[in-house]
Design an enzyme around this catalytic site. Sequence first.
Site, PDB file in Angstrom:
ATOM      1  N   GLY A  17      41.363 -53.776 -29.779  1.00  0.00           N
ATOM      2  CA  GLY A  17      40.036 -53.530 -30.351  1.00  0.00           C
ATOM      3  C   GLY A  17      39.231 -52.515 -29.562  1.00  0.00           C
ATOM      4  O   GLY A  17      39.696 -51.968 -28.558  1.00  0.00           O
ATOM      5  N   GLN A  18      37.987 -52.300 -30.017  1.00  0.00           N
ATOM      6  CA  GLN A  18      37.209 -51.201 -29.422  1.00  0.00           C
ATOM      7  C   GLN A  18      36.613 -51.541 -28.061  1.00  0.00           C
ATOM      8  O   GLN A  18      36.526 -50.666 -27.203  1.00  0.00           O
ATOM      9  CB  GLN A  18      36.186 -50.650 -30.412  1.00  0.00           C
ATOM     10  CG  GLN A  18      35.204 -51.635 -30.966  1.00  0.00           C
ATOM     11  CD  GLN A  18      33.863 -50.968 -31.237  1.00  0.00           C
ATOM     12  OE1 GLN A  18      33.694 -49.774 -31.015  1.00  0.00           O
ATOM     13  NE2 GLN A  18      32.890 -51.739 -31.697  1.00  0.00           N
ATOM     14  N   ILE A  19      36.215 -52.780 -27.816  1.00  0.00           N
ATOM     15  CA  ILE A  19      35.702 -53.109 -26.471  1.00  0.00           C
ATOM     16  C   ILE A  19      36.831 -52.953 -25.458  1.00  0.00           C
ATOM     17  O   ILE A  19      36.672 -52.344 -24.396  1.00  0.00           O
ATOM     18  CB  ILE A  19      35.135 -54.540 -26.409  1.00  0.00           C
ATOM     19  CG1 ILE A  19      33.856 -54.631 -27.238  1.00  0.00           C
ATOM     20  CG2 ILE A  19      34.847 -54.950 -24.953  1.00  0.00           C
ATOM     21  CD1 ILE A  19      33.235 -55.999 -27.298  1.00  0.00           C
ATOM     22  N   ARG A 101      27.933 -67.882 -42.055  1.00  0.00           N
ATOM     23  CA  ARG A 101      28.007 -68.111 -40.608  1.00  0.00           C
ATOM     24  C   ARG A 101      28.940 -69.288 -40.285  1.00  0.00           C
ATOM     25  O   ARG A 101      29.685 -69.270 -39.315  1.00  0.00           O
ATOM     26  CB  ARG A 101      26.582 -68.395 -40.106  1.00  0.00           C
ATOM     27  CG  ARG A 101      26.454 -68.264 -38.620  1.00  0.00           C
ATOM     28  CD  ARG A 101      25.017 -68.461 -38.160  1.00  0.00           C
ATOM     29  NE  ARG A 101      25.027 -68.808 -36.751  1.00  0.00           N
ATOM     30  CZ  ARG A 101      25.191 -67.943 -35.761  1.00  0.00           C
ATOM     31  NH1 ARG A 101      25.344 -66.671 -36.029  1.00  0.00           N
ATOM     32  NH2 ARG A 101      25.211 -68.344 -34.514  1.00  0.00           N
ATOM     33  N   ASP A 162      23.252 -58.438 -22.505  1.00  0.00           N
ATOM     34  CA  ASP A 162      21.831 -58.658 -22.811  1.00  0.00           C
ATOM     35  C   ASP A 162      20.990 -58.477 -21.547  1.00  0.00           C
ATOM     36  O   ASP A 162      19.902 -57.902 -21.568  1.00  0.00           O
ATOM     37  CB  ASP A 162      21.640 -60.063 -23.378  1.00  0.00           C
ATOM     38  CG  ASP A 162      22.608 -60.338 -24.513  1.00  0.00           C
ATOM     39  OD1 ASP A 162      22.508 -59.662 -25.542  1.00  0.00           O
ATOM     40  OD2 ASP A 162      23.489 -61.211 -24.352  1.00  0.00           O
ATOM     41  N   HIS A 190      23.897 -66.090 -26.795  1.00  0.00           N
ATOM     42  CA  HIS A 190      24.066 -64.656 -27.046  1.00  0.00           C
ATOM     43  C   HIS A 190      23.897 -64.434 -28.549  1.00  0.00           C
ATOM     44  O   HIS A 190      24.853 -64.269 -29.295  1.00  0.00           O
ATOM     45  CB  HIS A 190      25.445 -64.170 -26.589  1.00  0.00           C
ATOM     46  CG  HIS A 190      25.744 -62.786 -27.083  1.00  0.00           C
ATOM     47  ND1 HIS A 190      25.099 -61.673 -26.622  1.00  0.00           N
ATOM     48  CD2 HIS A 190      26.594 -62.334 -28.035  1.00  0.00           C
ATOM     49  CE1 HIS A 190      25.523 -60.608 -27.262  1.00  0.00           C
ATOM     50  NE2 HIS A 190      26.439 -60.977 -28.124  1.00  0.00           N
TER      51      HIS A 190
HETATM   52  P1  NAX Z   1      37.209 -55.222 -32.672  1.00  0.00           P
HETATM   53  O1  NAX Z   1      37.221 -55.752 -34.065  1.00  0.00           O
HETATM   54  O2  NAX Z   1      37.254 -53.767 -32.432  1.00  0.00           O
HETATM   55  O3  NAX Z   1      38.433 -55.882 -31.874  1.00  0.00           O
HETATM   56  C1  NAX Z   1      38.722 -57.226 -31.908  1.00  0.00           C
HETATM   57  C2  NAX Z   1      40.215 -57.385 -31.711  1.00  0.00           C
HETATM   58  O4  NAX Z   1      40.495 -58.784 -31.615  1.00  0.00           O
HETATM   59  C3  NAX Z   1      41.039 -56.847 -32.884  1.00  0.00           C
HETATM   60  O5  NAX Z   1      42.046 -55.970 -32.394  1.00  0.00           O
HETATM   61  C4  NAX Z   1      41.643 -58.111 -33.486  1.00  0.00           C
HETATM   62  O6  NAX Z   1      42.916 -57.898 -34.062  1.00  0.00           O
HETATM   63  C5  NAX Z   1      41.706 -59.010 -32.268  1.00  0.00           C
HETATM   64  N1  NAX Z   1      41.886 -60.438 -32.555  1.00  0.00           N
HETATM   65  C6  NAX Z   1      41.431 -61.148 -33.606  1.00  0.00           C
HETATM   66  N2  NAX Z   1      41.862 -62.414 -33.540  1.00  0.00           N
HETATM   67  C7  NAX Z   1      42.578 -62.511 -32.404  1.00  0.00           C
HETATM   68  C8  NAX Z   1      43.295 -63.570 -31.788  1.00  0.00           C
HETATM   69  N3  NAX Z   1      43.337 -64.778 -32.342  1.00  0.00           N
HETATM   70  N4  NAX Z   1      43.922 -63.322 -30.628  1.00  0.00           N
HETATM   71  C9  NAX Z   1      43.914 -62.107 -30.073  1.00  0.00           C
HETATM   72  N5  NAX Z   1      43.270 -61.054 -30.622  1.00  0.00           N
HETATM   73  C10 NAX Z   1      42.603 -61.262 -31.766  1.00  0.00           C
HETATM   74  O7  NAX Z   1      35.938 -55.901 -31.983  1.00  0.00           O
HETATM   75  P2  NAX Z   1      35.176 -55.495 -30.645  1.00  0.00           P
HETATM   76  O8  NAX Z   1      34.122 -54.517 -30.962  1.00  0.00           O
HETATM   77  O9  NAX Z   1      36.180 -55.163 -29.611  1.00  0.00           O
HETATM   78  O10 NAX Z   1      34.431 -56.883 -30.324  1.00  0.00           O
HETATM   79  C11 NAX Z   1      35.141 -58.024 -29.960  1.00  0.00           C
HETATM   80  C12 NAX Z   1      34.237 -59.248 -29.953  1.00  0.00           C
HETATM   81  O11 NAX Z   1      33.203 -59.110 -28.974  1.00  0.00           O
HETATM   82  C13 NAX Z   1      33.513 -59.516 -31.272  1.00  0.00           C
HETATM   83  O12 NAX Z   1      33.580 -60.913 -31.553  1.00  0.00           O
HETATM   84  C14 NAX Z   1      32.083 -59.141 -30.953  1.00  0.00           C
HETATM   85  O13 NAX Z   1      31.162 -59.815 -31.799  1.00  0.00           O
HETATM   86  C15 NAX Z   1      31.986 -59.576 -29.525  1.00  0.00           C
HETATM   87  N6  NAX Z   1      30.874 -59.047 -28.727  1.00  0.00           N
HETATM   88  C16 NAX Z   1      30.280 -59.876 -27.840  1.00  0.00           C
HETATM   89  C17 NAX Z   1      29.315 -59.460 -26.952  1.00  0.00           C
HETATM   90  C18 NAX Z   1      28.707 -60.390 -25.966  1.00  0.00           C
HETATM   91  O14 NAX Z   1      27.798 -59.960 -25.276  1.00  0.00           O
HETATM   92  N7  NAX Z   1      29.129 -61.636 -25.835  1.00  0.00           N
HETATM   93  C19 NAX Z   1      28.808 -58.073 -26.998  1.00  0.00           C
HETATM   94  C20 NAX Z   1      29.737 -57.121 -27.657  1.00  0.00           C
HETATM   95  C21 NAX Z   1      30.476 -57.649 -28.865  1.00  0.00           C
HETATM   96  O15 NAX Z   1      29.651 -57.545 -29.985  1.00  0.00           O
END
Ligand code: NAX
Length: 337
Positions: A17-19, A101, A162, A190
Amino acid sequence: MVGIAEPLRVLVTGAAGQIAYSLLFGIAKGDVFGKDQSLILVLLDITPMMPVLNGVVMELEDCALPILKEVIATDKEAEAFKDLDVAILVGSMPRREGMERKDLLKANVKIFKSQGAALDKYSKKTVKVLVVGNPANTNCLIASKSASSIPKENFTCLTRLDHNRAQSQIAVRLGIPAKDVKNVIIWGNHSSTQFPDVNHAKATVKGKTIGVYEAVQDDSWLKGDFITTVQQRGAAVIKARKLSSAMSAAKAICDHVRDWWFGTHEGEFVSMGVISDGNSYGIPEDLIYSFPVAIKNQSWKIIEGLPIDDFSREKMKLTADELVDERDTALQFISSE
Ligand code: NAX
């Protein structure tokens, strides 16, 4: 503590993913565990993402990084969670258009129950776990509940993004570098109910360190727009970038884990989602709630005894109430499975 010669085994989920794309580079070049600590990076994603993950592995190899001993990419939990020192759980089910949700929570409870059980079964009992995937606090609680052989203190969730946002908002307002603002606090979830609090924060302006309220001289901004800007910053980034925060999220993850590993500076604290035992600030027990913490010898401790005014108490309760709701819904899903 693991010796320098022995590589640390670090898992990142959601690795395609992107993070993760920003995060993996930060970890692999030594921003988190130091430039002398060799690493085995384990990357987990779901089966359809394996070709993409393969590209990420190629790029990591092509970085030719001195401390990266091995990269393991997998779609199997048994392999991913084996012998871990650190687990950074970024992957989760994203919210799709029209999705309730509750449905999102249900899908994620399933993922984090399974990953908690895998931590319990395959990882070291000392493993440190950071949950990033949303809803991060409740996902973290579910993972911890599914890993009864690992101490609850080893489970944390990310509110450092945050925290960094709040620190920077104050710094920008005062025209000073972010490093000159210290001890902001994110309380609670969060989510948009979080409470960014600068009542105990300090700013260094023209060589003098003073309270943020005294430095800013605008109580209505601090009690109004400042709070909503931080609460809604994630949405603002999505609106502008058409993608959610990734570079800043990766930086915050590095900050969180590095401070957990090496400790916080004397007199300073950071925000982390940690287990509430019901004894701090009137927050109910059995929630992963973001508190101010100081860290020493790889153990966090909640900063106790900060004076809380009525305005703050109300906001701290509101976000706790939301977490109680989320937890109870998540536990219902688990018991009905
Ligand atoms: P992306 O959708 O770019 O990447 C997520 C990746 O997780 C994808 O490659 C997907 O295939 C994979 N994935 C899904 N289910 C999985 C599983 N069961 N096992 C392993 N991999 C799995 O999302 P991205 O922008 O990287 O964000 C990831 C998560 O971080 C999201 O849930 C997002 O809401 C959360 N965030 C949390 C933050 C925080 O402060 N706690 C801030 C940033 C972000 O929004």
